[in-house]
Design a protein around this motif. Structure first.
Motif, short mmCIF file in Angstrom:
data_model
loop_
_atom_site.label_atom_id
_atom_site.label_comp_id
_atom_site.label_asym_id
_atom_site.label_seq_id
_atom_site.Cartn_x
_atom_site.Cartn_y
_atom_site.Cartn_z
N UNK A 26 0.83 -1.22 0.00
CA UNK A 26 0.00 0.00 0.00
C UNK A 26 0.86 1.27 0.00
N UNK A 27 2.13 1.07 0.33
CA UNK A 27 3.01 2.21 0.55
C UNK A 27 3.18 3.15 -0.66
N UNK A 104 -8.96 18.41 8.40
CA UNK A 104 -8.71 17.35 7.41
C UNK A 104 -9.06 15.99 8.03
N UNK A 105 -9.63 15.13 7.20
CA UNK A 105 -9.91 13.76 7.66
C UNK A 105 -9.36 12.79 6.61
N UNK A 106 -8.60 11.82 7.07
CA UNK A 106 -7.98 10.83 6.17
C UNK A 106 -8.62 9.47 6.42
N UNK A 107 -9.03 8.83 5.31
CA UNK A 107 -9.56 7.46 5.36
C UNK A 107 -8.69 6.64 4.42
N UNK A 108 -7.67 6.01 4.96
CA UNK A 108 -6.74 5.26 4.12
C UNK A 108 -7.04 3.77 4.26
N UNK A 137 -8.21 7.19 0.38
CA UNK A 137 -7.33 6.35 -0.43
C UNK A 137 -7.86 4.93 -0.32
N UNK A 138 -8.08 4.30 -1.47
CA UNK A 138 -8.61 2.92 -1.45
C UNK A 138 -8.44 2.26 -2.80
N UNK A 139 -8.63 0.93 -2.81
CA UNK A 139 -8.77 0.26 -4.10
C UNK A 139 -10.21 0.53 -4.54
#
Ligand SMILES: C[S@@+](CC[C@H](N)C(=O)[O-])C[C@H]1O[C@@H](n2cnc3c(N)ncnc32)[C@H](O)[C@@H]1O
Length: 197
Positions: A26-27, A104-108, A137-139
């Protein structure tokens, strides 16, 4: 914590020590995410489903709060001893924060994992400041040969507590947020970074 009513946290507790082996793949896409986030003015950043905190040390400027339902994942994240990061066990679908608290909100790699994405987005919308930004960030199942892989894997992926079939329009069509950017990443654009406001 009694308000956590998912089963995925038990799964992530079990794999917390193995997760770095998955995270390696994922990096490369995470670099694009971190770059975009680091270009922003300093702010209050919430990362939901922060996991083992592998990329937390890469954030600059911001005041970071990371939450996760898995004690095991948070333990690994805590062992990294990253400065200026607050880690809390909390359910992203029932956030214990005030409204309009974060810039900011991150959903990785988390939207395919949560029980109820609708509820997650309600909570994200509630705690995000007006004009704040959400980074997802996702598939996403692409319209190419990789869609067959996702569909074939759908049954098995449930056992691994994630959804292999996921379309970006399920998120971008939500009226609460405005899509600012959609960045294709990885082999055959299998991953995407969505930036919403
Ligand atoms: C695939 S991992 C991603 C970890 C990290 N964000 C990354 O990009 O490597 C998904 C994480 O989401 C967490 N999670 C699942 N459901 C959650 C929820 N409702 N609230 C908060 N975290 C959740 C899991 O415990 C796990 O640590």
């Amino acid at each position: 914590m009694s308000s956590i009513n998912t089963h995925s946290h038990l799964f992530y507790d079990k794999i917390s020590r193995l997760y770095p082996l998955i995270e390696v793949f994922l990096r490369p896409q995470k670099r694009a995410l971190i770059h975009r986030v680091n270009c922003l003015l300093a702010g209050n950043l919430l990362e939901i489903g922060v996991g083992d905190g592998a990329h937390l040390h890469l954030y600059r400027n911001h005041h970071i709060t990371g939450i996760d339902t898995s004690e095991g994942m948070l333990k690994v994240a805590t062992e990294r001893k990253i400065k200026n990061v607050l880690l809390i066990r909390m359910d992203g679908e029932a956030l214990l924060f005030q409204q309009e608290q974060f810039d900011y909100i991150v959903l990785s790699h988390v939207i395919a994992v949560v029980n109820n994405p609708e509820q997650l987005f309600n909570e994200v919308f509630r705690v995000l400041k007006p004009n704040g930004r959400v980074f997802i960030l996702n598939h996403f199942t692409p319209n190419n040969w990789l869609k067959y892989v996702d569909h074939t894997f759908a049954f098995f992926s449930k056992k691994l507590h994630f959804k292999s079939v996921l379309h970006s329009h399920e998120i971008t069509s939500r009226k609460k947020f405005k899509l600012l950017d959609e960045v294709p990443l990885g082999l055959a654009s299998y991953f995407k970074l969505l930036i919403l406001q």
